[in-house]
Design a protein around this motif. Structure first.
Motif, short mmCIF file in Angstrom:
data_model
loop_
_atom_site.label_atom_id
_atom_site.label_comp_id
_atom_site.label_asym_id
_atom_site.label_seq_id
_atom_site.Cartn_x
_atom_site.Cartn_y
_atom_site.Cartn_z
N ARG A 45 40.71 36.98 28.57
CA ARG A 45 39.68 37.05 29.60
C ARG A 45 39.99 36.01 30.66
O ARG A 45 40.62 34.98 30.38
N HIS A 46 39.58 36.28 31.89
CA HIS A 46 39.73 35.30 32.95
C HIS A 46 38.69 34.21 32.77
O HIS A 46 37.61 34.43 32.20
N TYR A 47 39.01 33.01 33.27
CA TYR A 47 38.17 31.86 32.94
C TYR A 47 38.21 30.83 34.07
O TYR A 47 39.23 30.68 34.75
N SER A 87 37.07 30.28 40.22
CA SER A 87 37.93 31.27 40.88
C SER A 87 38.80 32.06 39.91
O SER A 87 39.80 32.65 40.31
N ARG A 88 38.47 32.00 38.62
CA ARG A 88 39.21 32.74 37.58
C ARG A 88 40.70 32.39 37.61
O ARG A 88 41.57 33.23 37.41
N VAL A 147 43.08 31.62 32.13
CA VAL A 147 42.67 32.65 31.18
C VAL A 147 42.40 31.98 29.83
O VAL A 147 42.79 30.84 29.60
N LYS A 185 34.02 40.27 28.01
CA LYS A 185 34.81 40.00 29.21
C LYS A 185 36.30 40.27 29.03
O LYS A 185 37.05 40.26 29.99
#
Length: 238
Positions: free
Chosen positions: A134-136, A139-140, A143, A157
Motif C-alpha cells: 500500500r502507498h504510505y 504525498s504517498r 510504501v 488500501k
C-alpha cells in the motif's frame, strides 16, 4: 557521457542497450527535454526512442530504477524485443538482482509495518519474504508491506498482487549487513521496503532509514537475467 555508462550495445541478435546508471540520474524523462538515462542513451542509439513503451517519453525503457539507485537498466531498441520482454516480465521470468549495505536494527518498532516475518538471520542463508503493498505517508512517497496480519484498514488500501523478495545475507557484523536480493516482479520501492520490514533498512535511504540518511544510498541494481526470443538465455552481473 561516462565511458562505462553503456555496458552492452545492441546487435541484431541482442536488440537492447544495458546501462550502468549512476546515482542521481533519473531513468526516464518526465517531459521530452529532461535529462535522463534514456535520453543520454538515445544520443548514440536513437532507435530506442522509436519503440512504443508504457509512456510516449519512455521509448523502449523496459524498467525503471529510482533516481537514487545506481546500476543496470535495460532499454529495447526494437518493438519486437520490447513486446517480448514485457511478456517475459509478466510471466515472472525477468530476474533483477540488487545489492545493498544495510543498518542492522535490534528492535523493529515501527507499527506502520506488519510483524517482522524473520527474526534471526544468519550469514550465507537465503530468505524469501512476500507481501502486498500500500502507498504510505505524505504525498504517498513511500510504501508499506501488507499481510493477513495487517490491520483491516491497511488491507483495504493494498493491491491484490503478492510480491516476493529473495534475500541472501552476504556478510554481517555488529552494525551492518550486506545483502543480495532478487525479484521477478517488482512494486515501487519493493526491495528497499522489504529490507526495512526485516529490520535491515538500506544505509542512506531517506524514506526507509531516516536515522542513517546521510550520504548516498548504498543500493544498486547489480544483475539482470532473462530468456531470449531465440531460446537461449542472457544474464549479466556487475
Amino acid at each position: 557521457m561516462k565511458s562505462n555508462f553503456i555496458i552492452h550495445e545492441p546487435s541484431e541478435k541482442e536488440p537492447f542497450i544495458i546501462l550502468n546508471k549512476p546515482r542521481g540520474l533519473p531513468s526516464a524523462p518526465l517531459k521530452k527535454d529532461d535529462v535522463s538515462a534514456l535520453t543520454m542513451a538515445s544520443g548514440k542509439f536513437p532507435s530506442c526512442l522509436e519503440v512504443r513503451g508504457k509512456k510516449d517519453v519512455e521509448g523502449g525503457l523496459v524498467h525503471r530504477l529510482d533516481t537514487d539507485t545506481s546500476g543496470l537498466l535495460l532499454i529495447a531498441v526494437t518493438q519486437d524485443f520490447y513486446d517480448f520482454i514485457q511478456q517475459i516480465q509478466d510471466e515472472g521470468q525477468f530476474i533483477k538482482t540488487y545489492s545493498a549495505s544495510c543498518t542492522k536494527l535490534l528492535n523493529h518498532d515501527d507499527d506502520s509495518y506488519p510483524p517482522c516475518p524473520i527474526i534471526n538471520m544468519e550469514k550465507g542463508k537465503e530468505y524469501k519474504i512476500s507481501s502486498y503493498f500500500r502507498h504510505y505517508g505524505p504525498s504517498r512517497k513511500s510504501v508499506r508491506p501488507v499481510t493477513d496480519e495487517s490491520s483491516m484498514m491497511a488491507r483495504k488500501k493494498a493491491g491484490s498482487v503478492l510480491y516476493e523478495t529473495n534475500v541472501k545475507i552476504m556478510s554481517m557484523d555488529r552494525d551492518t549487513v550486506q545483502v543480495e536480493c532478487k525479484i521477478a516482479k517488482g512494486f515501487r520501492h519493493q526491495v528497499r521496503c522489504h529490507l526495512a520490514w526485516l529490520g535491515l533498512p538500506v544505509i542512506g535511504d531517506k524514506l526507509y532509514n531516516p536515522a542513517k540518511a546521510d550520504g548516498e544510498m548504498l543500493f544498486s541494481a547489480t544483475g539482470l537475467s532473462f530468456p531470449m526470443p531465440q531460446g537461449d538465455h542472457f544474464s549479466i552481473k556487475i
